[in-house]
Design an enzyme around this catalytic site. Structure first.
Site: not given
Ligand code: GLU
Length: 483
Positions: A244-245
């Site tokens: 994920g980010k």
């Protein structure tokens, strides 16, 4: 004819975990002469992010994933923005209403919340079909439209995950059209894939749990099921969670701006979760089109590894230089040179590139690694006198060595200043000064570059030219003498 699609939602920046869901359908369609569609799933207006669509288009173009049908290019099934296809969804919703498989649901959200809480308290699964409203008004925009589910077991085949089945407990009255008149993903993608003739749906496996509801919808709408490919997640560098980010998953365009080549990015992502069973790691797009096969997509998560991207990019930099020539590589380097290079002609920068490319991991390495080709380095005597290889030599010995080098190199005629002549001169100097190559070459290298490393000394001096090389050796000798 095989038809696949990439159907991203413009809800944020498209990070590299999402892009693989574009690469596989692209390869599947294009390797069989089929069609690849780009559809923008923008019906969730609350999560819509300005600029996200542009970023998606930029990313696909940069990677060379050209689409045959879709936004910008058009096609037989326009429009390709879901937000502009409302009438189409309403037409399909009407079919379900007419066949008694959809109903308008006036229940206020607070009441739905109470149903949920009550079921949770009773420890029974919250299923909306247990709370269907008794009276349902005629459907019109402004009231959510729900599917009327029939509890049923399903079996299906997933091309990646294998044979799957589900029990009746997961079928529910999912929302088809929201209050704002726009469809949910659950309904919209089924309508669109059918209208657009999509034969293979490749998407992240987070949709797997909704499959029974999708199968119920295909059935209720009288649609043939397409083939399903549920792609396992790309895992974060550490742990067992989806990339994920927060794990540093950047957008593809960030990698582009850091000097990653699109060929390397495509190669890396295609091989993240797929291999052809050989040891091969470097694939061109044509090779991927040739070798890719659905049955070799892994059904377990592949781990993201940025060092592997850097390695692969280095391989691609060399591949382009060696197979297409330095001019082809040079054409990719605009914007990656240090500011000091601005005034220099292309021919000179190409020569610098030709001796340094095999050390680059990204094109932006040029910024740090080539500055001394364009401006005189700052003389830092400690970098010389404390250097491990040179520590044993006195300042006078260093000065004498520099003098010997200056004298020898001065005698090389201007038109003979070449890597070969320079190598011969350096070899003679080693014999004459009786110094170890480690000492002698380190001194000269530092004196002309003050860089932590540089290409071979004779190549560096050849490209720098006679005047600059001698001027730098002289300046360092003077600085040592004045120390
Ligand atoms: N719009 C969905 C998403 O971005 C696409 C899923 C699909 O490919 O069907 O997650």
């Amino acid at each position: 004819m095989i038809k696949t699609r990439f159907a991203p939602s413009p809800t944020g920046y498209i990070h590299i975990g999402n892009v693989r869901s574009a690469i596989y359908p692209y390869l599947i369609a294009k390797q069989s002469g089929g069609k690849f569609i780009l559809r923008i799933e923008d019906t969730d207006r609350a999560r819509y992010v300005e600029g996200a669509t542009e970023l998606i288009l930029d990313t696909l173009k940069w990677l060379g994933l050209d689409w045959d049908e879709g936004v910008e290019v058009g096609g037989a099934n326009e429009p390709y923005y879901q937000s502009e296809r409302k009438d189409i969804y309403h037409k399909w919703a009407k079919k379900l209403i007419d066949s008694g498989r959809a109903y308008a649901d006036p229940t206020p959200p607070e009441v739905i919340d109470e149903y949920r809480k009550a079921d949770n308290a009773k420890k029974i699964p919250f299923l909306y079909r247990n709370h269907r409203p008794k009276d349902t008004p005629e459907w019109h925009e402004g009231i959510p439209l729900r599917f009327k589910a029939e509890p049923k077991a399903y079996e299906w085949h997933d091309e990646v995950m294998g044979d799957m089945h589900s029990g009746p407990e997961v079928c529910d009255d999912i929302i088809l059209i929201k209050k704002d008149g726009l469809p949910t993903y659950n309904f919209a993608h089924i309508v669109d894939d059918a209208e657009m003739g999509v034969t293979h749906i490749a998407r992240g496996n987070e949709y797997l749990s909704s499959m029974p509801n999708y199968l119920a919808l295909y059935e209720a709408l009288g649609l043939e099921r397409p083939k399903f490919l549920s792609l396992p997640h790309i895992l974060a560098p550490q742990g067992n969670k989806k990339l994920g980010k927060r794990d540093g998953a950047k957008s593809v365009t960030e990698y582009r701006d850091e000097g990653i080549l699109p060929e390397a990015m495509l190669n890396y992502l295609a091989c993240l979760g797929w291999n052809d069973g050989t040891e091969q790691e470097i694939y061109t797009k044509d090779e991927l089109l040739d070798r890719f096969s659905i049955d070799r997509i892994q059904n377990s998560g592949a781990r993201f590894d940025e060092t592997k991207i850097l390695w692969m990019n280095g391989q691609w930099i060399r591949k382009i230089a060696n197979e297409q020539g330095i001019d082809a590589l040079y054409a990719r380097t605009a914007g990656f040179w240090p500011d000091s290079a601005a005034a220099y002609p292309d021919a000179y920068k190409k020569r610098v590139l030709s001796i340094i490319y095999d050390r680059l991991k990204t094109l932006s390495d040029l910024r740090d690694m080539t500055d001394y080709f364009f401006k005189n380095p700052k003389i830092l005597l400690p970098a010389i006198v404390t250097q491990k290889m040179l520590k044993k030599l006195s300042e006078q010995e260093l000065i004498d060595l520099l003098s010997a080098a200056i004298e020898k190199l001065q005698n090389i005629p201007d038109d003979k200043w070449s890597a070969d002549t320079l190598q011969a001169a350096f070899n003679e100097l080693l014999v004459e000064t009786k110094k170890k190559p480690g000492e002698f070459f380190t001194l000269i290298r530092i004196a002309i570059s003050f860089a932590p490393f540089s290409p071979a000394l004779n190549l560096t001096a050849e490209v720098l030219g006679k005047e600059a090389t001698l001027a730098r050796l002289n300046s360092v000798r003077t600085a040592l003498a004045n120390d």
